[in-house]
Design an enzyme around this catalytic site. Structure first.
Site, PDB file in Angstrom:
ATOM      1  N   ASP A 258      12.692   3.131   2.540  1.00 36.21           N
ATOM      2  CA  ASP A 258      11.697   3.296   3.600  1.00 36.21           C
ATOM      3  C   ASP A 258      12.238   2.943   4.976  1.00 36.21           C
ATOM      4  O   ASP A 258      11.883   3.585   5.976  1.00 36.21           O
ATOM      5  CB  ASP A 258      10.416   2.522   3.286  1.00 36.21           C
ATOM      6  CG  ASP A 258      10.636   1.058   2.941  1.00 36.21           C
ATOM      7  OD1 ASP A 258      11.764   0.555   3.092  1.00 36.21           O
ATOM      8  OD2 ASP A 258       9.662   0.404   2.506  1.00 36.21           O
TER       9      ASP A 258
ATOM     10  N   SER B  31       0.842  -1.198   0.000  1.00 36.34           N
ATOM     11  CA  SER B  31       0.000   0.000   0.000  1.00 36.34           C
ATOM     12  C   SER B  31       0.874   1.243   0.000  1.00 36.34           C
ATOM     13  O   SER B  31       2.070   1.186   0.281  1.00 36.34           O
ATOM     14  CB  SER B  31      -0.928   0.020   1.224  1.00 36.34           C
ATOM     15  OG  SER B  31      -0.187   0.177   2.421  1.00 36.34           O
TER      16      SER B  31
END
Length: 473
Positions: free
Chosen positions: A238, A14
């Site tokens: 990330d 997502s």
């Protein structure tokens, strides 16, 4: 009141746009838009639809404008290792193949036949994973050499999304380290490795650090949005962004928990010795040239796949509750490549238990307990290895990311290790992205200040060691 910033944080399942503003010595965080991301089948491979991801980013910016939010800056972070190749007209060459695709099977071993793993590790300090960019490029060169010949630019996925926003091509440092093509000491592309692989150094762009400004948006985007945004490169890996948001000021082991589990510590220098290589630890780049000395563990991908196979029969919370009732769960080695992308995760778990003479989990709670306890056992082993190689013990573990919400695993980890476990913040990656933007615009001075700000802004929960369930064996 300081400026408002947009963090675009895209994971393997997502993506989300969050806006953050620094006010009253705290970060005000708001999720504006969330969207799905999934691998697709294209040209016989598992791929990412990066053009759709960019369309979702633009949709999120439009929603900001509709809500009356007036951000000043934006930055994008994603997962690591995957990339886009551009031709001489800056058009993508072929699909963006995902790291879980099977094209790299056997490539790592083939490269090692003539270029030793010892040499690669001494130079890069990066953990050996079959999907590392070095092996993806070697696989492409073997199967589609014409694509490599056409390539003129190499961009990691977040680099490409920044290029679509600004028209400027750069390679950001933290994500570049994940390729296993960057020298850990010079912090530049390793020309010797590239030469061996037959890849021109000219393919790569200027290396930039987190906090670098790429300037404003492309003119057509300014017209589309009715405003301009300064694009500031965050730590585009990330996990590097997440680690920047560790809330505790004192030294701690961190566990960035989500689809993958990244467990490690921050070091000033890389550890590229034989023991680190044998334990398969990695030295990925972090903010301010810190090294994220960590082990990449399979993570909650396994339970995500288990839930997907059960369909709507069980929620994640129901799987957790069912696992609590299992008194002696079977254990597996979660770091085996067989769990990277099996046809059926439940059957693969059952087969692994059978092969190791463990009780075969049948009920949903037994399968879930096997995953949770096996993950904790892997975490425990990695913590012991970290302490051995750093010559010290750590009193606590900070769990950040979405997996921090699994209080059952948090307590198990505290019980097994005898350490204080601190969980939160959940949105660590987006927060770390925002912190880099805020520092670039002068609203925060140092990383230490940023971490104190996180501790003051977001709720944290502590799990003290208790007598209770621990992984058997």
């Amino acid at each position: 009141m300081s400026a408002t910033h947009i963090a675009v944080d895209i994971g393997a399942s997502s993506g989300r746009l969050l806006v953050g503003t620094l006010q009253d010595h705290k970060i005000d965080l708001q999720e504006v838009y969330r969207f799905d991301n999934a691998m697709i089948h294209r040209s016989g491979h598992l791929c990412w639809d990066v053009d759709e991801l960019f369309a979702e980013i633009k949709k999120g910016i439009h929603i900001c404008r509709e809500k009356g939010i007036k951000p000043k800056t934006i930055g994008v972070d994603t997962w690591a290792v995957d990339y886009v190749l551009l031709d001489e007209e800056d058009q993508p060459i072929g699909p963006v193949v995902a790291y879980r695709d099977s094209r790299t099977e056997g490539i790592m071993e083939k490269v090692a036949e003539t270029l030793s793993k010892d040499d690669i590790y001494r130079r890069t300090g990066i953990q050996f994973q079959p999907f590392n960019t070095i092996y993806q490029l070697a696989a492409l060169k073997e199967s589609n050499p014409e694509m490599m010949e056409k390539a003129r630019s190499f961009l990691m996925v977040p680099d490409y999304l920044h290029y679509l926003l600004t028209g400027k091509k750069v390679n950001e440092y933290t994500n570049a380290t994940s390729t296993q093509l960057l020298n850990a000491y010079s912090k530049k592309w390793d020309d010797a490795l590239l030469e061996y692989l037959g890849i021109s150094p000219d393919l790569f762009e200027e290396m930039v650090l987190p906090g670098t400004s790429l300037g404003g948006l492309r003119p057509e985007l300014v017209q589309e949005f009715g405003c301009d945004l300064e694009v500031i490169v965050p730590a585009t890996h990330d996990t590097a962004s997440a680690v920047a948001a560790i809330p505790e000021a004192k030294e701690t082991i961190y566990l960035s928990s989500g689809t993958w589990s990244l467990l490690g510590v921050e070091n000033a220098e890389p550890i590229c010795d034989e023991k680190a290589q044998a334990y398969n630890f990695t030295n990925e780049g972090g903010v301010d040239y810190r090294f994220r000395f960590l082990k990449n563990i399979m993570g909650f991908w396994m339970i995500q796949e288990v839930k997907r196979l059960y369909g709507d029969m069980y929620s994640f919370d129901e799987l957790v509750q069912a696992s609590k009732k299992v008194k002696a769960p079977s254990l597996i080695d979660v770091d085996q490549n067989r769990f990277l992308n099996p046809v059926n995760m439940i059957e693969e778990i059952q087969a692994a238990c059978m092969e190791n003479n463990q009780a075969v989990p049948v009920r949903s709670g037994e399968v879930a307990a096997c995953v949770f306890h096996s993950l904790v056992k892997s975490y425990q082993a990695a913590i012991l290895q970290i302490e051995e190689m750093n010559g010290r013990t750590f009193d606590q573990v900070n769990i950040i990311g979405g997996g921090a919400q699994n209080e059952y695993v948090n307590q198990l980890l505290a019980n097994v290790t005898g350490k204080l476990v601190v969980s939160g913040p959940v949105e660590a990656t987006a927060i770390g992205n925002l912190l880099v933007q805020m520092r670039a615009t002068g609203h925060i001075n140092t990383l230490a200040d940023a971490r104190k700000l996180v501790a003051a802004s977001f709720p944290l929960k502590k799990f003290n060691p208790q007598k209770g369930e621990v992984p058997n064996g």
